[in-house]
Write an enzyme that holds these catalytic residues in place. Structure first.
Site, mmCIF file in Angstrom:
data_model
loop_
_atom_site.group_PDB
_atom_site.id
_atom_site.type_symbol
_atom_site.label_atom_id
_atom_site.label_comp_id
_atom_site.label_asym_id
_atom_site.label_seq_id
_atom_site.Cartn_x
_atom_site.Cartn_y
_atom_site.Cartn_z
ATOM 1 N N LYS A 37 -6.844 5.503 -11.416
ATOM 2 C CA LYS A 37 -5.543 5.047 -11.921
ATOM 3 C C LYS A 37 -5.698 3.838 -12.851
ATOM 4 C CE LYS A 37 -1.088 3.606 -11.622
ATOM 5 N NZ LYS A 37 -1.235 2.196 -11.841
ATOM 6 N N ASP A 38 -6.574 2.903 -12.452
ATOM 7 C CA ASP A 38 -6.845 1.725 -13.281
ATOM 8 C C ASP A 38 -8.165 1.985 -14.002
ATOM 9 O OD1 ASP A 38 -4.693 -0.373 -12.334
ATOM 10 O OD2 ASP A 38 -5.377 0.696 -10.565
ATOM 11 N N SER B 248 2.152 0.413 -6.731
ATOM 12 C CA SER B 248 2.959 -0.571 -5.992
ATOM 13 C C SER B 248 4.145 -1.011 -6.831
ATOM 14 C CB SER B 248 2.105 -1.796 -5.641
ATOM 15 O OG SER B 248 0.935 -1.386 -4.966
ATOM 16 N N GLU C 119 0.292 5.913 -0.637
ATOM 17 C CA GLU C 119 -0.654 6.984 -0.314
ATOM 18 C C GLU C 119 -1.828 7.055 -1.303
ATOM 19 O OE1 GLU C 119 -0.647 8.713 2.568
ATOM 20 O OE2 GLU C 119 1.109 7.562 3.179
ATOM 21 N N LEU D 88 0.814 -1.220 0.000
ATOM 22 C CA LEU D 88 0.000 0.000 0.000
ATOM 23 C C LEU D 88 0.845 1.266 0.000
ATOM 24 C CD1 LEU D 88 -2.679 -1.187 2.595
ATOM 25 C CD2 LEU D 88 -2.763 -1.353 0.100
ATOM 26 N N HIS E 23 -3.498 4.326 -2.308
ATOM 27 C CA HIS E 23 -4.473 3.483 -1.590
ATOM 28 C C HIS E 23 -5.019 4.255 -0.380
ATOM 29 C CE1 HIS E 23 -1.744 0.261 -3.364
ATOM 30 N NE2 HIS E 23 -2.925 -0.148 -3.783
HETATM 31 P P1 AMP Z 1 -4.056 -2.403 -6.417
HETATM 32 O O1 AMP Z 1 -3.575 -2.696 -5.046
HETATM 33 O O2 AMP Z 1 -2.981 -1.947 -7.356
HETATM 34 O O3 AMP Z 1 -4.930 -3.478 -6.974
HETATM 35 O O4 AMP Z 1 -5.001 -1.135 -6.262
HETATM 36 C C1 AMP Z 1 -6.097 -1.131 -5.385
HETATM 37 C C2 AMP Z 1 -6.938 0.082 -5.660
HETATM 38 O O5 AMP Z 1 -6.168 1.263 -5.472
HETATM 39 C C3 AMP Z 1 -7.459 0.117 -7.112
HETATM 40 O O6 AMP Z 1 -8.794 0.573 -7.117
HETATM 41 C C4 AMP Z 1 -6.522 1.116 -7.756
HETATM 42 O O7 AMP Z 1 -7.087 1.776 -8.875
HETATM 43 C C5 AMP Z 1 -6.277 2.089 -6.614
HETATM 44 N N1 AMP Z 1 -5.048 2.840 -6.837
HETATM 45 C C6 AMP Z 1 -3.838 2.359 -7.200
HETATM 46 N N2 AMP Z 1 -2.960 3.363 -7.372
HETATM 47 C C7 AMP Z 1 -3.628 4.506 -7.115
HETATM 48 C C8 AMP Z 1 -3.276 5.907 -7.124
HETATM 49 N N3 AMP Z 1 -2.058 6.312 -7.462
HETATM 50 N N4 AMP Z 1 -4.227 6.808 -6.795
HETATM 51 C C9 AMP Z 1 -5.481 6.406 -6.460
HETATM 52 N N5 AMP Z 1 -5.884 5.112 -6.433
HETATM 53 C C10 AMP Z 1 -4.968 4.178 -6.762
#
Ligand code: AMP
Length: 281
Positions: free
Chosen positions: A150-151, A187, A33, A31, A35
């Protein structure tokens, strides 16, 4: 903060709740910032009486055979400390065996939104994402789920899935958090060498320049795309796609259809794959 490692533990916790508002943030851990902004938004929406639930699960079914599933970072204790700092109430962190017991056979087809962009480059990725998120929603039973912009394709597909399958959950999209030089927090940024990290800023710079061109009246997606590809390639990244698309349908942008435009980039720096986007307003 409660920590539940099994579905039955989580369900027991869920049954003990008197408050009905549960805001859910699914993650794969490691995680940062970005997240944190989602969890903090969840805290705001839930209020002091509502419940903020986060999950940490590196989902094997969304990784291709040559992708980074095994080396994906898993700093579990640090993740828990961050979630506690961001005021999550409960964390669900199951094992792969808990989520996919022997005999599991159902999966969710993401439909045509999953065919292009990352879906074309990572076959099966969005099937894995839809399936795990549907399972998590069935376990957590939240009132709302927060996803990151972001995604972009992921949040679009999951919003469609929730609607098409009549899932009783509100899907909320939160803005992308960036480092001071504009690089989207991820990440996977920790895989980058200092030199690669310095060059990663080219993605956001190219997105911003294409956005400026759009705002100055440029509507030819081929021109916007060529500019982004040139700028990112010059910085030494390998572009997988750099596209202007309709934000709803994710098909290549043409001015006539009149939905908002999203600029989407995927590029590789060595073995690390980075994605970013800008929704043009
Ligand atoms: P992940 O752990 O990469 O699967 O991401 C979990 C959630 O966090 C997903 O909904 C991502 O789109 C969101 N997320 C990842 N990076 C960011 C970021 N830089 N800013 C905002 N949300 C993010």
């Amino acid at each position: 903060m409660h920590i539940c490692k099994t579905i039955s533990e989580f369900r027991k916790f869920r049954c003990s709740l008197t408050e009905s508002k549960i805001i859910f943030v699914p993650t794969m851990g490691a995680l940062h910032e970005g997240h944190g902004s989602l969890v903090q938004m969840a805290r705001q929406l839930a209020g002091s009486n509502g419940v903020v639930a986060a999950s940490i699960f590196v989902n094997p079914t969304q990784f291709g055979p040559n992708e980074d599933f095994h080396k994906y970072p898993r700093p579990f204790e640090q993740d828990l400390a961050n979630l506690s700092r961001w005021q999550a109430d409960v964390v669900f962190s199951p094992s792969p065996e808990e989520m996919y017991p022997v005999g599991t056979s159902t999966s969710i087809d993401p439909g045509p939104l999953g065919d292009s962009l990352d879906g074309a480059i990572r076959p099966g990725h969005f099937r894995g994402v839809c399936t795990v998120v549907a399972k998590l929603l069935g376990i957590v039973e939240p009132t709302a789920m927060i996803l990151g912009q972001k995604d972009f394709q992921q949040q679009r597909i999951l919003r469609q899935m929730a609607m098409d399958l009549n899932m009783p959950v509100e899907v909320i999209t939160a803005p992308t958090m960036r480092e001071p030089d504009g690089v989207a927090m991820s990440s996977r940024n920790r895989y980058l060498s200092p030199d690669q990290r310095a060059r990663a800023g080219a993605i956001y710079q190219a997105l911003c320049r294409a956005q400026d061109q759009y705002r100055s009246g440029m509507r030819e997606s081929a021109v916007l795309q060529a500019g982004m590809i040139e700028q990112i390639t010059q910085a030494g990244l390998e572009v997988q796609y750099a596209l202007a698309c309709h934000a709803e349908t994710l098909v290549p942008y043409t001015e006539t259809a009149g939905t908002p435009c999203v600029l989407l980039v995927a590029a590789r720096l060595g073995t690390t794959r980075l994605i970013d986007n800008l929704l043009i307003s």
